[in-house]
Design an enzyme around this catalytic site. Structure first.
Site: not given
Ligand code: COA
Length: 170
Positions: A23-24, A91, A128, A135
């Protein structure tokens, strides 16, 4: 459901780490082996801690690991207290927007509360933006003016000279 990673989760967590690297945009960056990860999480002392996320099965355990958060303690001379550095959060794509990421960070915040940690920090790639939105949704904000700097292994050896006892800790 969130629980600490166990020995049996090592391969699943390693697969998630590889997913995060892809992903990164660094799909070949993960040199870590299952043995490395086992040592890091279950060595004495552990170098890192890991939570895993997934839906609960009827036995009340995580049915299938779909996400993880890895962290280690930090210390701040400004606060005089320990804190937490979030190494990785991931995730699986098909399980996003189901609350696993928020649950993982909430559990980390609880650990901080129990241990008296005053800061929970991490680094995010500038591009990202989905992670930035995530966050921000949990109340985090970027630090202005601070950039992470790094000496890589080559730069360390150039500065320090060749390593003589690779595994010794002094
Ligand atoms: C970032 C990550 C860990 C979030 O995990 P997730 O389980 O999808 O997040 P959640 O379902 O708990 O989301 C909580 C809230 O965050 C916000 N959010 C999450 N993903 C979002 C997106 N893609 N765009 C906008 N808001 C987002 C929303 O407000 C969401 O609430 P909602 O679904 O009720 O609207 C996941 O998207 C991921 O693994 N991304 C790829 C790896 C990554 O970027 N990791 C972080 C590296 S620093």
């Amino acid at each position: 459901m969130i629980r600490p990673a166990r020995h049996g989760d090592v391969e699943a967590v390693l697969a998630l780490v590889r997913g995060l690297a892809a992903y990164e945009r660094e799909p070949d960056a993960v040199a870590m082996t299952a043995d490395d990860l086992t040592m890091a999480l279950f060595g004495d002392p552990p170098a890192a801690h890991c939570l895993v996320a997934g839906s609960p099965n009827p036995a009340g355990d995580v049915a299938d690991v779909v996400g993880f958060a890895m962290w280690h303690p930090t210390f701040s001379t400004w606060t005089g207290k320990s804190g937490m550095y979030l190494i990785d959060l991931f995730v699986r794509p098909e399980h996003r927007r189901a609350g696993h990421g928020r649950e993982l960070l909430t559990e980390l915040a609880r650990i901080c509360g129990r241990r008296g940690y005053l800061r929970l920090e991490w680094a995010v790639l500038d591009w990202n933006t989905p992670a930035h939105a995530f966050y921000r949704s949990v109340g985090a904000a970027p630090t202005s003016e601070w950039t992470t700097w790094r000496l890589d292994a080559r730069a360390i050896d150039t500065l320090a000279g060749p390593r003589s006892h690779h595994d010794s800790v002094t």
